[in-house]
Enzyme design. Structure first.
Site, mmCIF file in Angstrom:
data_model
loop_
_atom_site.group_PDB
_atom_site.id
_atom_site.type_symbol
_atom_site.label_atom_id
_atom_site.label_comp_id
_atom_site.label_asym_id
_atom_site.label_seq_id
_atom_site.Cartn_x
_atom_site.Cartn_y
_atom_site.Cartn_z
ATOM 1 N N ARG A 54 -10.388 1.094 7.124
ATOM 2 C CA ARG A 54 -10.331 0.666 5.705
ATOM 3 C C ARG A 54 -11.575 -0.029 5.171
ATOM 4 N NH1 ARG A 54 -6.494 4.239 5.239
ATOM 5 N NH2 ARG A 54 -4.394 3.592 5.778
ATOM 6 N N ASP A 295 -3.772 7.567 14.871
ATOM 7 C CA ASP A 295 -3.766 7.635 13.398
ATOM 8 C C ASP A 295 -3.378 6.270 12.812
ATOM 9 O OD1 ASP A 295 -3.974 8.499 10.795
ATOM 10 O OD2 ASP A 295 -2.226 9.822 10.854
ATOM 11 N N PHE A 313 1.407 6.674 2.534
ATOM 12 C CA PHE A 313 1.734 7.234 3.843
ATOM 13 C C PHE A 313 0.899 6.541 4.928
ATOM 14 C CE2 PHE A 313 2.666 10.471 0.724
ATOM 15 C CZ PHE A 313 3.833 11.058 1.184
ATOM 16 N N GLY A 314 1.486 6.332 6.111
ATOM 17 C CA GLY A 314 0.707 5.831 7.240
ATOM 18 C C GLY A 314 1.335 4.640 7.918
#
Ligand SMILES: [Zn+2]
Length: 415
Positions: A54, A295, A313-314
């Protein structure tokens, strides 16, 4: 334990000047710091080739520093970070920024993955060669697919010239549009729009054909469907350069295991049907799947606390990877410890062409130490990540990372 040489024995590992200096019984090293790993597994440093740190742009959710600490706490010594930051890592300036930040702030090795297209919008190719020279180890538009087949073909041709693997997030956006979970009985029961397996399958099929056409090395990110695993197996038997990875949540959980409307179970690709999970397990056993990658996708509480359809999502993955893998693959007898280590070390090193993932004299002094039998409970509130979005909060696992050693230095636990 070293899967490449097949060594599986009690021994000392001597690290000096950042490298493995010797491996053998009863090594003499006067004055050396000693880490007592009696009763533990000592393996090459674990590599996670798919994380989202990020930074730059979304530092409220994770940074290279906090992500690096989460990696070390999970027993990883090397990670590869995906380019969907802001700005996107689609040029050498951003690549160099990440490399520099990681050198100063991350306890583990961080290798950036460059974007395939500018802004990951799928249209114009990014500065692939310049990113390679700045330290990018692969290219991907992860988070998004490359929808345009002509662009993907050109990317593969270029990547082959730079000896880089092309990693695709396989999702046909027209088929997946509006979907929040796997299309199946649970999605119908919950009244949620589904993402069909075909959204992944058609892209894997296309990419395999393009890999054959271009001779490029193509890698499927977070594979999740029965057909995709079967197609990868078929392509490899035909000699096409295809590899793939699976995440711990995709081999551990099916769609029906998710708690309805809990966004900690919301990710792409979605948790699939039980038959997909079985085929993924077969792929791990028979060698169709090369790598386990987490992931790791941090999102802050406020992002994940919205109504389900609006949540991003995630999910997190770094700190639970070893526990989940031991619990679902090793203790169940699906694979042995050596195979598990390979999926986290030599497997990803081979895919990326990294000179890592071995515990032999002269190789990097990266070591993962874990206890295959230790029981522990994962408390996401005690994570070192900046985010808390994990489907494994409160779960008990047998198998726990004990230490991460990077370049000969114990980076976790810190004393
Ligand atoms: Zn992805």
């Amino acid at each position: 334990m070293d899967p490449v040489s097949g060594h599986d024995r009690a021994a000392d590992v001597l690290l000096a000047e950042g490298k493995v200096a010797a491996v053998g019984p009863n090594l003499e090293a006067p004055g050396a710091d000693v880490f007592d790993a009696t009763g533990l597994v000592v393996a090459p440093g674990f590599i996670d080739m798919h994380v989202h740190f990020r930074e730059p742009g979304f530092e409220h959710a994770e940074t290279i520093e906090t992500g690096g600490r989460a990696a070390a706490a999970g027993g990883f010594t090397t990670v590869c970070c995906m380019p969907n930051t802001n700005p996107v890592n689609d040029n050498a300036t951003v690549t160099r920024y990440i490399v520099e930040r990681a050198r100063h702030l991350s306890p583990v090795n961080v290798f950036p993955i460059g974007a395939i297209t500018k802004g990951s919008t799928g249209e114009e190719l990014a500065q692939i060669g310049a990113m390679r020279e700045a330290g990018a180890v692969a290219i991907s538009d992860d988070g998004r697919p490359v929808m345009n087949s002509r662009v993907m073909r050109r990317a593969m041709e270029l990547a082959a010239g730079w000896n880089m693997v092309v990693i695709d997030h396989c999702e046909d956006l027209n088929l997946s549009a509006g979907g929040d979970m796997h299309e199946g009985c649970p999605s119908v029961r919950r009244g949620l729009r589904g993402i069909p397996s075909a959204a992944e399958d058609v892209m894997v099929a296309r990419d395999i054909l393009l890999a054959e056409l271009t001779g490029a090395h193509y890698h499927v990110a977070h594979i999740s469907t029965m057909r995709a695993v079967q197609m990868v197996g078929y392509a490899r038997r035909r000699g096409i350069r295809v590899t793939c990875e699976v995440t711990p949540h995709h081999f551990a959980l099916a769609d029906e295991d998710s708690i309805p409307y809990d966004s900690n179970y919301k990710m792409k690709p979605p948790l699939r049907a039980r038959e997909d999970v079985s085929t993924v397990l077969e792929g791990l056993v028979n060698g169709a799947i090369d790598v386990i990658a987490t992931d790791h996708a941090p999102h802050t509480g406020s992002e994940k606390m919205q109504e389900f359809e609006r949540c991003p999502f995630g999910v997190l993955g770094l700190e639970t990877a070893i526990g989940v893998t031991m619990e679902y693959l090793v203790h169940t007898g699906q694979i042995d410890l050596m195979k598990m280590i390979e999926l986290y070390t030599a497997g990803p090193a081979r895919v990326l062409g990294l000179r890592r993932g071995r515990l032999e004299t002269g190789w990097p002094g990266d070591v993962t130490v874990f206890d295959p039998g230790r029981s522990w409970t994962y408390d996401v509130n005690r994570t070192v990540s900046k985010s808390r979005n994990s489907p494994f909060h409160g779960r008990q696992f047998r198998g726990k990372p004990v230490a991460a050693v990077v370049g000969g230095r114990v980076v976790w636990p810190q004393d």
